[in-house]
Design an enzyme around this catalytic site. Sequence first.
Site, PDB file in Angstrom:
ATOM      1  N   ASN A  72       3.446  -6.860  13.228  1.00 11.22           N
ATOM      2  CA  ASN A  72       3.109  -5.633  13.578  1.00 11.22           C
ATOM      3  C   ASN A  72       2.934  -5.326  15.258  1.00 11.22           C
ATOM      4  O   ASN A  72       2.572  -6.448  15.859  1.00 11.22           O
ATOM      5  CB  ASN A  72       1.446  -5.205  13.154  1.00 11.22           C
ATOM      6  CG  ASN A  72       1.064  -4.016  13.163  1.00 11.22           C
ATOM      7  OD1 ASN A  72       1.265  -3.126  14.008  1.00 11.22           O
ATOM      8  ND2 ASN A  72       0.384  -3.516  12.001  1.00 11.22           N
ATOM      9  N   HIS A  80      -1.750   1.364  -4.118  1.00 13.65           N
ATOM     10  CA  HIS A  80      -2.157   2.601  -3.887  1.00 13.65           C
ATOM     11  C   HIS A  80      -1.499   3.676  -4.721  1.00 13.65           C
ATOM     12  O   HIS A  80      -1.351   5.090  -4.555  1.00 13.65           O
ATOM     13  CB  HIS A  80      -2.135   3.196  -2.407  1.00 13.65           C
ATOM     14  CG  HIS A  80      -3.291   2.388  -1.674  1.00 13.65           C
ATOM     15  ND1 HIS A  80      -3.018   2.239  -0.191  1.00 13.65           N
ATOM     16  CD2 HIS A  80      -4.194   1.680  -2.041  1.00 13.65           C
ATOM     17  CE1 HIS A  80      -4.114   1.664   0.285  1.00 13.65           C
ATOM     18  NE2 HIS A  80      -4.906   1.304  -0.662  1.00 13.65           N
ATOM     19  N   GLN A 117       0.770  -1.171   0.075  1.00 11.46           N
ATOM     20  CA  GLN A 117       0.142  -0.045   0.106  1.00 11.46           C
ATOM     21  C   GLN A 117       0.843   1.234  -0.047  1.00 11.46           C
ATOM     22  O   GLN A 117       0.197   2.404  -0.023  1.00 11.46           O
ATOM     23  CB  GLN A 117      -0.933  -0.020   1.323  1.00 11.46           C
ATOM     24  CG  GLN A 117      -1.892  -1.096   1.303  1.00 11.46           C
ATOM     25  CD  GLN A 117      -2.401  -1.290   2.887  1.00 11.46           C
ATOM     26  OE1 GLN A 117      -3.360  -0.666   3.273  1.00 11.46           O
ATOM     27  NE2 GLN A 117      -1.737  -2.275   3.579  1.00 11.46           N
ATOM     28  N   ASN A 118       2.120   0.983   0.044  1.00  9.80           N
ATOM     29  CA  ASN A 118       3.234   2.106  -0.026  1.00  9.80           C
ATOM     30  C   ASN A 118       3.153   2.812  -1.235  1.00  9.80           C
ATOM     31  O   ASN A 118       3.501   2.254  -2.230  1.00  9.80           O
ATOM     32  CB  ASN A 118       4.303   1.822   0.721  1.00  9.80           C
ATOM     33  CG  ASN A 118       4.320   1.181   2.031  1.00  9.80           C
ATOM     34  OD1 ASN A 118       3.069   1.513   2.912  1.00  9.80           O
ATOM     35  ND2 ASN A 118       5.386   0.572   2.875  1.00  9.80           N
ATOM     36  N   VAL A 119       3.343   4.056  -1.232  1.00 10.02           N
ATOM     37  CA  VAL A 119       3.573   4.771  -2.627  1.00 10.02           C
ATOM     38  C   VAL A 119       4.920   5.230  -2.634  1.00 10.02           C
ATOM     39  O   VAL A 119       5.375   5.794  -3.729  1.00 10.02           O
ATOM     40  CB  VAL A 119       2.656   6.083  -2.521  1.00 10.02           C
ATOM     41  CG1 VAL A 119       1.099   5.701  -2.760  1.00 10.02           C
ATOM     42  CG2 VAL A 119       2.818   7.086  -1.551  1.00 10.02           C
TER      43      VAL A 119
HETATM   44  P1  OAD Z   1      -1.037   2.985   8.935  1.00  8.72           P
HETATM   45  O1  OAD Z   1      -0.454   4.530   9.291  1.00  8.72           O
HETATM   46  O2  OAD Z   1      -2.635   2.973   8.887  1.00  8.72           O
HETATM   47  O3  OAD Z   1      -0.626   1.949   9.868  1.00  8.72           O
HETATM   48  C1  OAD Z   1       0.786   1.706  10.079  1.00  8.72           C
HETATM   49  C2  OAD Z   1       0.686   0.243  10.755  1.00  8.72           C
HETATM   50  O4  OAD Z   1       2.001   0.236  10.906  1.00  8.72           O
HETATM   51  C3  OAD Z   1      -0.011   0.206  12.232  1.00  8.72           C
HETATM   52  O5  OAD Z   1      -0.927  -0.882  12.443  1.00  8.72           O
HETATM   53  C4  OAD Z   1       1.334   0.187  12.999  1.00  8.72           C
HETATM   54  O6  OAD Z   1       1.031  -0.292  14.364  1.00  8.72           O
HETATM   55  C5  OAD Z   1       2.251  -0.275  12.424  1.00  8.72           C
HETATM   56  N1  OAD Z   1       3.654  -0.098  12.651  1.00  8.72           N
HETATM   57  C6  OAD Z   1       4.232   1.106  13.123  1.00  8.72           C
HETATM   58  N2  OAD Z   1       5.574   0.930  13.025  1.00  8.72           N
HETATM   59  C7  OAD Z   1       5.834  -0.304  12.656  1.00  8.72           C
HETATM   60  C8  OAD Z   1       7.000  -1.018  12.523  1.00  8.72           C
HETATM   61  N3  OAD Z   1       8.245  -0.566  12.504  1.00  8.72           N
HETATM   62  N4  OAD Z   1       6.961  -2.335  12.093  1.00  8.72           N
HETATM   63  C9  OAD Z   1       6.004  -2.873  11.819  1.00  8.72           C
HETATM   64  N5  OAD Z   1       4.724  -2.367  12.010  1.00  8.72           N
HETATM   65  C10 OAD Z   1       4.525  -0.902  12.323  1.00  8.72           C
HETATM   66  O7  OAD Z   1      -0.754   2.539   7.256  1.00  8.72           O
HETATM   67  P2  OAD Z   1      -1.344   1.576   6.587  1.00  8.72           P
HETATM   68  O8  OAD Z   1      -2.089   0.270   7.108  1.00  8.72           O
HETATM   69  O9  OAD Z   1      -0.308   1.218   5.384  1.00  8.72           O
HETATM   70  O10 OAD Z   1      -3.859   4.749   1.698  1.00  8.72           O
HETATM   71  O11 OAD Z   1      -2.408   2.335   5.586  1.00  8.72           O
HETATM   72  C11 OAD Z   1      -3.105   1.967   4.754  1.00  8.72           C
HETATM   73  C12 OAD Z   1      -3.405   3.134   3.762  1.00  8.72           C
HETATM   74  O12 OAD Z   1      -4.108   4.011   4.526  1.00  8.72           O
HETATM   75  C13 OAD Z   1      -2.307   3.889   3.136  1.00  8.72           C
HETATM   76  O13 OAD Z   1      -1.895   3.300   2.048  1.00  8.72           O
HETATM   77  C14 OAD Z   1      -2.995   5.017   2.776  1.00  8.72           C
HETATM   78  C15 OAD Z   1      -3.462   5.260   4.066  1.00  8.72           C
HETATM   79  O14 OAD Z   1      -4.563   6.106   4.104  1.00  8.72           O
HETATM   80  C16 OAD Z   1      -4.180   5.712   0.841  1.00  8.72           C
HETATM   81  O15 OAD Z   1      -4.063   6.767   0.707  1.00  8.72           O
HETATM   82  C17 OAD Z   1      -5.525   5.335  -0.129  1.00  8.72           C
END
Ligand code: OAD
Length: 243
Positions: free
Chosen positions: A206, A108, A88-90
Amino acid sequence: MNARVLVLTGAGVSAESGIPTFRGEDGYWRNLDPAKLATPEAFAKDPGLVWEWYRERRQRIRNAQPNPAHKAIAKLAQHAQEFLLVTQNVDDLHARAGSPKGKMVQIHGDIFVTRCSRCDFSRHDYQHESEDIDVPRCPRCEELMRPGVVWFGEQLPCEELRRVENYLEDGPCDFVIVAGTTATFGYIIDWALRAIASDGELVEVNPEETPLSQSATQRVREPAALALPRIVDELVISRSSKL
Ligand code: OAD
């Protein structure tokens, strides 16, 4: 390594490269919530502000380096018989760590793409981006240009979606690793569960609980850069010896 693997990643995988996650405390930018900036509505209201946020993110990504989590995933891509990474990372950190384009889907979009919000013109703005222009205009139709990412409420890109569906339709996976994502989107949960089918392993990396945790066969509550190199090494060694 004799295995069919799917890896799903989110912002947490790039956190240790210094890229703020979306929902964490450091995700806020000038007290603005990224969930509200990454929307067509925010762009319609104030395109200059949205571009400023994306330019800053681009710059931060350019200055960042892939971390051991990105590298471990690239290693797994190289060793697994069948492999797909859906991120999902850009950012471009998976690619810079060595994950091949043919085995990776950026569901994404790509932050370094700038595309027209009306016609199909797009360009890759890695080096020469006109940072000085507040809101770039399309050289073809003069409409506002926008970052080539998927915003909240928008459709996923067809071609990328098709690649994920094709991989899932080709058969169940032995291993699914879900790392660094809150798994808030239904399609991420759906892909992970469809991929493991009835007896695949679902490894969640996570530090926090997510909606996928209860379905995981292994929950690793550690940062991705620490856990993934170990998980990948164990997987590569154990599955290679079974050949
Ligand atoms: P989030 O910012 O929602 O979540 C980040 C996740 O990473 C959380 O569950 C944290 O607990 C976990 N985390 C933090 N540090 C970590 C580490 N060092 N190692 C492992 N996990 C860690 O990000 P996404 O789930 O990627 O979409 O968000 C999904 C989408 O929502 C993004 O692609 C973006 C956003 O809005 C769009 O823009 C459409």
